[in-house]
Design a protein around this motif. Structure first.
Motif, PDB file in Angstrom:
ATOM      1  N   GLU A  81      90.348  53.712  -5.981  1.00  0.00           N
ATOM      2  CA  GLU A  81      91.441  52.846  -6.445  1.00  0.00           C
ATOM      3  C   GLU A  81      91.878  51.890  -5.326  1.00  0.00           C
ATOM      4  OE1 GLU A  81      91.283  56.103  -6.419  1.00  0.00           O
ATOM      5  OE2 GLU A  81      92.675  57.069  -7.810  1.00  0.00           O
ATOM      6  N   SER A 123      88.598  47.930  -7.137  1.00  0.00           N
ATOM      7  CA  SER A 123      89.162  47.523  -8.430  1.00  0.00           C
ATOM      8  C   SER A 123      89.873  46.181  -8.254  1.00  0.00           C
ATOM      9  CB  SER A 123      90.164  48.578  -8.932  1.00  0.00           C
ATOM     10  OG  SER A 123      91.309  48.563  -8.107  1.00  0.00           O
ATOM     11  N   ASP A 181      92.829  45.438  -9.069  1.00  0.00           N
ATOM     12  CA  ASP A 181      94.187  45.694  -8.555  1.00  0.00           C
ATOM     13  C   ASP A 181      94.184  45.841  -7.053  1.00  0.00           C
ATOM     14  OD1 ASP A 181      95.678  45.557 -10.727  1.00  0.00           O
ATOM     15  OD2 ASP A 181      95.897  47.743 -11.052  1.00  0.00           O
ATOM     16  N   TRP A 217      83.569  45.852 -10.401  1.00  0.00           N
ATOM     17  CA  TRP A 217      84.520  46.878  -9.983  1.00  0.00           C
ATOM     18  C   TRP A 217      84.919  47.783 -11.146  1.00  0.00           C
ATOM     19  CZ3 TRP A 217      87.575  42.619  -6.984  1.00  0.00           C
ATOM     20  CH2 TRP A 217      87.120  42.584  -5.661  1.00  0.00           C
ATOM     21  N   PHE A 218      85.543  48.912 -10.807  1.00  0.00           N
ATOM     22  CA  PHE A 218      86.074  49.809 -11.832  1.00  0.00           C
ATOM     23  C   PHE A 218      87.036  49.006 -12.713  1.00  0.00           C
ATOM     24  CE2 PHE A 218      84.636  52.606  -8.501  1.00  0.00           C
ATOM     25  CZ  PHE A 218      84.002  53.615  -9.216  1.00  0.00           C
ATOM     26  N   GLY A 219      86.877  49.165 -14.008  1.00  0.00           N
ATOM     27  CA  GLY A 219      87.748  48.438 -14.935  1.00  0.00           C
ATOM     28  C   GLY A 219      87.186  47.080 -15.329  1.00  0.00           C
ATOM     29  N   GLU A 220      86.078  46.629 -14.733  1.00  0.00           N
ATOM     30  CA  GLU A 220      85.472  45.353 -15.116  1.00  0.00           C
ATOM     31  C   GLU A 220      84.249  45.606 -16.013  1.00  0.00           C
ATOM     32  OE1 GLU A 220      86.652  42.308 -11.597  1.00  0.00           O
ATOM     33  OE2 GLU A 220      84.880  43.537 -11.172  1.00  0.00           O
TER      34      GLU A 220
END
Ligand SMILES: NC(=O)c1ccc[n+]([C@@H]2O[C@H](COP(=O)([O-])OP(=O)(O)OC[C@H]3O[C@@H](n4cnc5c(N)ncnc54)[C@H](O)[C@@H]3O)[C@@H](O)[C@H]2O)c1
Ligand SMILES: [Zn+2]
Length: 246
Positions: free
Chosen positions: A42, A46, A48, A161-164
């Motif tokens: 995280e 990501s 964010d 990335w994570f979430g993409e």
């Protein structure tokens, strides 16, 4: 070990994961020495995280860049490039790896579905990703093209990335290769733990179109039972003979 059955019209789709580069000295995702033991994902992988602390994100990827620049493709990468030279359009390689080692070994029919550590793109404008081996360990870089238009935008690593989402063009290419191959499809997953979607689901698509599947891995992966065959071993040691290019 029984080699991959390559009768005249076989179409081979190979999916590689972090295990395929382990023999080149690049740490895998979840193995004991894995990168994610020292960094919480995280905090570094990501959108964010990048908004919160682009310097930390660039430090993390700069370190990984330096690591892959020191690494060399191994016998497994070379075996895949040789098989491609033999099969031409009846071969496709999709990799979850971002280290660029398949390209350096000569693979061309290659989908880097999670991006490439040695490429950078703009976080705002649509300029194409470009090759970049620079390390940014003090401050993040800005986009010169945006700057020329009076805007300020950061450059970012060309990484999914994570979430993409994956590039829809990659997904279309994969799907049409599998559907066109149908019963001629040989799907081979190498060095992947079977935890990361949608790549982990390709074995089910292979079955649905009537193809056959092999898993080449150092240990049984999470989705091992979904494959028709399991070849236990290290990618660099097993692939040349398994693919018939030793
Ligand atoms: N080299 C890279 O570019 C790299 C490295 C680490 C992580 N990642 C990213 O992290 C995610 C990791 O998921 P994953 O499933 O690819 O990796 P993973 O680390 O979750 O799993 C690797 C698998 O490879 C096996 N393995 C280890 N050494 C091997 C060897 N020498 N030969 C064959 N198998 C071996 C392990 O038993 C494990 O099942 C991917 O999305 C990828 O983008 C990439
Ligand atoms: Zn830009």
């Amino acid at each position: 070990m029984t080699p991959l059955d390559l009768d005249d019209d076989a179409c081979v789709l190979v999916l590689t994961g972090a295990g395929a580069s382990a023999d080149s000295g690049i740490p895998t995702f979840r193995d004991a020495k894995g990168l994610w033991r020292t960094h919480r994902f995280e905090d570094v992988a990501s959108p964010d995280a990048f908004r919160r602390d682009p310097t930390l994100v660039w430090q993390f990827y700069s370190e990984r860049r330096a690591g892959v620049l020191k690494a060399q493709p191994n016998a497994g990468h070379h075996a895949l490039a040789k098989l491609e030279a033999r099969l031409g359009a009846r071969f496709l390689l999709a990799t979850q790896n971002v280290d660029g080692l398949h390209g350096r070994a000569g693979s061309e029919r290659l989908l880097e579905i999670h991006g490439n550590l040695l490429k950078t793109r703009c976080s705002s404008c649509r300029r194409p990703p470009f090759e970049d081996t620079d390390v940014y360990d003090e401050s993040p870089p800005f986009c010169g093209e945006c700057q020329a238009r009076g805007k300020t935008a950061l450059l970012r690593p060309h990484i999914v990335w994570f979430g993409e989402s994956l590039d829809p063009e990659h997904l279309r290419t994969l799907e049409s290769f599998m559907v066109d191959a149908g019963r001629r499809l040989r799907f081979v997953a190498v060095g992947t733990s079977g935890n990361v979607w949608p790549a982990a689901g390709l074995v089910d698509v292979a079955r649905r179109v009537g193809g056959r599947s092999w898993l080449v891995n150092a240990e049984p992966a999470a989705n091992a039972s979904a494959f028709d065959h399991f070849v236990c071993g290290k990618s660099a040691e097993v692939l040349p003979a398994f693919l018939g290019v030793a």
